[in-house]
Write a protein that holds these residues in place. Structure first.
Motif, PDB file in Angstrom:
ATOM      1  N   VAL A   1      38.065  88.099  93.205  1.00 55.22           N
ATOM      2  CA  VAL A   1      38.731  86.923  92.647  1.00 55.22           C
ATOM      3  C   VAL A   1      38.793  85.816  93.690  1.00 55.22           C
ATOM      4  CG1 VAL A   1      41.040  87.782  93.255  1.00 55.22           C
ATOM      5  CG2 VAL A   1      40.793  86.094  91.430  1.00 55.22           C
ATOM      6  N   TYR A   2      38.558  84.590  93.241  1.00 57.65           N
ATOM      7  CA  TYR A   2      38.666  83.429  94.117  1.00 57.65           C
ATOM      8  C   TYR A   2      39.528  82.370  93.434  1.00 57.65           C
ATOM      9  CZ  TYR A   2      35.310  80.865  91.168  1.00 57.65           C
ATOM     10  OH  TYR A   2      34.688  80.220  90.112  1.00 57.65           O
ATOM     11  N   ASN A   3      40.144  81.507  94.247  1.00 64.22           N
ATOM     12  CA  ASN A   3      41.007  80.461  93.714  1.00 64.22           C
ATOM     13  C   ASN A   3      40.341  79.098  93.787  1.00 64.22           C
ATOM     14  OD1 ASN A   3      43.204  78.195  94.604  1.00 64.22           O
ATOM     15  ND2 ASN A   3      43.952  79.475  92.930  1.00 64.22           N
ATOM     16  N   THR A   4      40.509  78.290  92.729  1.00 63.76           N
ATOM     17  CA  THR A   4      39.993  76.922  92.688  1.00 63.76           C
ATOM     18  C   THR A   4      41.099  75.881  92.664  1.00 63.76           C
ATOM     19  OG1 THR A   4      37.946  77.565  91.564  1.00 63.76           O
ATOM     20  CG2 THR A   4      38.638  75.287  91.302  1.00 63.76           C
ATOM     21  N   SER A   5      42.251  76.213  92.101  1.00 63.97           N
ATOM     22  CA  SER A   5      43.261  75.190  91.798  1.00 63.97           C
ATOM     23  C   SER A   5      43.795  74.488  93.035  1.00 63.97           C
ATOM     24  CB  SER A   5      44.418  75.806  91.008  1.00 63.97           C
ATOM     25  OG  SER A   5      45.001  76.889  91.716  1.00 63.97           O
ATOM     26  N   GLY A   6      43.651  75.079  94.227  1.00 59.32           N
ATOM     27  CA  GLY A   6      44.146  74.436  95.432  1.00 59.32           C
ATOM     28  C   GLY A   6      43.153  73.543  96.136  1.00 59.32           C
TER      29      GLY A   6
ATOM     30  N   PRO B   1      30.816  90.964  89.823  1.00 67.16           N
ATOM     31  CA  PRO B   1      31.018  89.537  89.577  1.00 67.16           C
ATOM     32  C   PRO B   1      32.174  88.967  90.397  1.00 67.16           C
ATOM     33  CG  PRO B   1      32.179  90.769  87.925  1.00 67.16           C
ATOM     34  CD  PRO B   1      31.655  91.781  88.939  1.00 67.16           C
ATOM     35  N   TRP B   2      32.376  87.674  90.264  1.00 69.68           N
ATOM     36  CA  TRP B   2      33.581  87.000  90.729  1.00 69.68           C
ATOM     37  C   TRP B   2      34.335  86.479  89.498  1.00 69.68           C
ATOM     38  CZ3 TRP B   2      35.611  86.324  95.609  1.00 69.68           C
ATOM     39  CH2 TRP B   2      34.790  86.606  96.706  1.00 69.68           C
ATOM     40  N   VAL B   3      35.674  86.471  89.563  1.00 68.20           N
ATOM     41  CA  VAL B   3      36.520  85.882  88.528  1.00 68.20           C
ATOM     42  C   VAL B   3      37.295  84.727  89.149  1.00 68.20           C
ATOM     43  CG1 VAL B   3      38.521  86.261  87.031  1.00 68.20           C
ATOM     44  CG2 VAL B   3      36.705  87.983  87.158  1.00 68.20           C
ATOM     45  N   GLU B   4      37.370  83.604  88.421  1.00 67.38           N
ATOM     46  CA  GLU B   4      38.031  82.411  88.924  1.00 67.38           C
ATOM     47  C   GLU B   4      39.524  82.438  88.615  1.00 67.38           C
ATOM     48  OE1 GLU B   4      37.112  77.656  89.145  1.00 67.38           O
ATOM     49  OE2 GLU B   4      36.584  78.704  87.283  1.00 67.38           O
ATOM     50  N   HIS B   5      40.344  82.247  89.631  1.00 65.58           N
ATOM     51  CA  HIS B   5      41.795  82.243  89.461  1.00 65.58           C
ATOM     52  C   HIS B   5      42.328  80.822  89.332  1.00 65.58           C
ATOM     53  CE1 HIS B   5      45.972  82.011  91.050  1.00 65.58           C
ATOM     54  NE2 HIS B   5      46.128  83.089  90.312  1.00 65.58           N
ATOM     55  N   PHE B   6      42.958  80.564  88.205  1.00 62.46           N
ATOM     56  CA  PHE B   6      43.764  79.356  87.981  1.00 62.46           C
ATOM     57  C   PHE B   6      45.110  79.822  87.453  1.00 62.46           C
ATOM     58  CE2 PHE B   6      39.981  76.640  88.002  1.00 62.46           C
ATOM     59  CZ  PHE B   6      40.474  75.394  88.363  1.00 62.46           C
ATOM     60  N   GLU B   7      46.182  79.358  88.056  1.00 60.59           N
ATOM     61  CA  GLU B   7      47.512  79.721  87.565  1.00 60.59           C
ATOM     62  C   GLU B   7      48.006  78.769  86.482  1.00 60.59           C
ATOM     63  OE1 GLU B   7      47.994  76.666  90.670  1.00 60.59           O
ATOM     64  OE2 GLU B   7      46.786  78.491  90.483  1.00 60.59           O
ATOM     65  N   TRP B   8      47.199  77.777  86.121  1.00 59.92           N
ATOM     66  CA  TRP B   8      47.652  76.738  85.201  1.00 59.92           C
ATOM     67  C   TRP B   8      48.158  77.270  83.867  1.00 59.92           C
ATOM     68  CZ3 TRP B   8      43.169  72.597  85.754  1.00 59.92           C
ATOM     69  CH2 TRP B   8      43.231  72.054  87.043  1.00 59.92           C
ATOM     70  N   LEU B   9      47.533  78.316  83.337  1.00 58.99           N
ATOM     71  CA  LEU B   9      47.897  78.808  82.008  1.00 58.99           C
ATOM     72  C   LEU B   9      49.045  79.810  82.029  1.00 58.99           C
ATOM     73  CD1 LEU B   9      44.372  79.291  80.354  1.00 58.99           C
ATOM     74  CD2 LEU B   9      45.764  77.209  80.572  1.00 58.99           C
ATOM     75  N   ASP B  10      49.554  80.132  83.211  1.00 63.46           N
ATOM     76  CA  ASP B  10      50.614  81.143  83.321  1.00 63.46           C
ATOM     77  C   ASP B  10      51.802  80.892  82.392  1.00 63.46           C
ATOM     78  OD1 ASP B  10      49.162  82.521  85.185  1.00 63.46           O
ATOM     79  OD2 ASP B  10      50.461  82.063  86.897  1.00 63.46           O
TER      80      ASP B  10
END
Length: 372
Positions: A141-146, A321-330
């Motif tokens: 998992v990787y983060n994009t939102s930051g 694979p990689w999965v994209e982490h966004f916390e926006w929909l939490d």
């Protein structure tokens, strides 16, 4: 006797972001800062009492259009066997055929398609990944939102450190600014800050072919996991050429809205990382169709956004694979994904493993019900 779809409930939801964010499309004057995500939720109920939930989304214009299009064709699904997902999908496509089989039309259908897969997995009392046939119980998992461009380098560093401390395994930052030298300075700063932690960059389609070649060569020294959307999303030939001529993997596909648009990459000889987005490609049904072709071509997978859906689909992909982490929909869901040691874990709850929250209900602008 087979079951039948008894009722569909559509919800048009507007979720504001805590603060506006900007990628390169804003800095080049093509879009305004992003302030909200607009979602289309579908809740399915059957005669036998089974339920499923799915969603699609738009990050700018088009969210209400998705809602209206599905409202125009949803009645076609009433009375059909919810197990016949492919048949239902085709019937919805034909019901709205005059506006095509991509874009808003398929993104609208996607919400119902996802709900039907959720229902099928819940009925089997299995997580969706297990129903599909999982290869793993967790994914990188990787983060994009930051990593958006309105943030200073120091802010991006701080957020990256927080993400890694929270167990996320990689960091993606935005590039593609008019000042390409500033892009390189930001990447260099993040690489120094992160050490050897996985780092990705995303140009959001803002380079032409000449600039993309130069930038990809200049970025080679930073040992990136990938360079994302260096070219216009529909430039299959350009992406294919780059994927064969630079050492850093090229990633693309998130903006494409049908299987044929993705297949154009394969036909052009693309050798990079594919990033299909289930709500954008038209749902889980077309996502799986393309994933089979991508796997056969030996391509790596990194689905875009919507981790609540893509975690299951990534877990069922043959190669890691990689999965994209966004916390926006939490705020929209009662549950939270489990992340540790650089990986995001497939929940053991049936279906997608999500329950709609009271906050989601409060953010709903409009609803429509079909059936009884």
């Amino acid at each position: 006797m087979s079951d039948a779809i008894r009722r569909l409930t559509l919800s048009h939801v507007v979720l504001p972001l805590a603060q506006p964010v900007s990628d390169a499309k804003v800095l080049t004057g093509r879009q305004r800062p992003l302030t909200e995500t607009v979602l289309l939720f579908v809740e399915v109920e059957t005669e036998d009492g089974h339920r499923g939930t799915g969603f699609s989304y738009s990050k700018r214009a088009g969210g209400r259009a998705q809602y209206r299009h599905l409202a125009d064709v949803a009645e076609v699904a009433i009375g059909q066997d919810p197990s016949d997902i492919a048949r239902i999908y085709d019937s919805l496509l034909w019901a709205g055929a005059s506006v095509g089989r991509s874009g808003v039309a398929t993104q609208a259908i996607a919400a119902l398609d996802v709900a039907l897969w959720d229902l099928k997995a819940r009925r089997a009392d299995l997580p969706l990944a297990k129903l599909l046939g999982a290869h793993r119980d967790s994914c990188r998992v990787y983060n994009t939102s930051g990593g958006f461009l309105q943030a200073s380098v120091d802010e991006v560093k701080e957020r990256a450190s927080a993400s890694l401390a929270a167990g996320i395994g990689g960091i993606k930052i935005k590039v593609g600014q008019p000042d390409w030298a500033e892009d390189l300075r930001r990447v260099a700063a993040l690489r120094e800050h992160l050490g050897d932690a996985p780092l990705m960059v995303d140009a959001n389609q803002q380079w032409d072919r000449a600039r993309a070649r130069r930038m990809c060569r200049a970025l080679e020294e930073f040992d990136l996991v990938w360079i994302e959307e260096p070219l216009d999303a529909w430039d299959a030939v350009g992406h294919a050429d780059l994927s064969r001529t630079v050492d850093t993997p090229i990633a693309t596909g998130e903006m494409l809205t049908s299987v044929p648009e993705h297949v154009a990459l394969l036909d052009a000889g693309y050798r990079g990382i594919v990033q299909p987005d289930a709500p954008r490609i038209g749902g889980i049904t077309p996502f799986l169709r393309f994933a089979t072709l991508a796997s056969h071509a030996g391509l790596a997978l990194a689905p875009h956004y919507a981790m609540e859906i893509h975690l299951h689909l990534a877990a069922a992909y043959p190669t890691e694979p990689w999965v994209e982490h966004f916390e926006w929909l939490d705020p929209l869901f009662e549950e939270r994904v489990e992340i540790a040691d650089g990986r995001i874990r497939v929940p053991d709850r049936p279906g997608l493993g999500i329950t709609l929250s009271d906050r989601m209900r409060a953010l709903t602008r409009e609803t429509a019900t079909f059936g009884r």
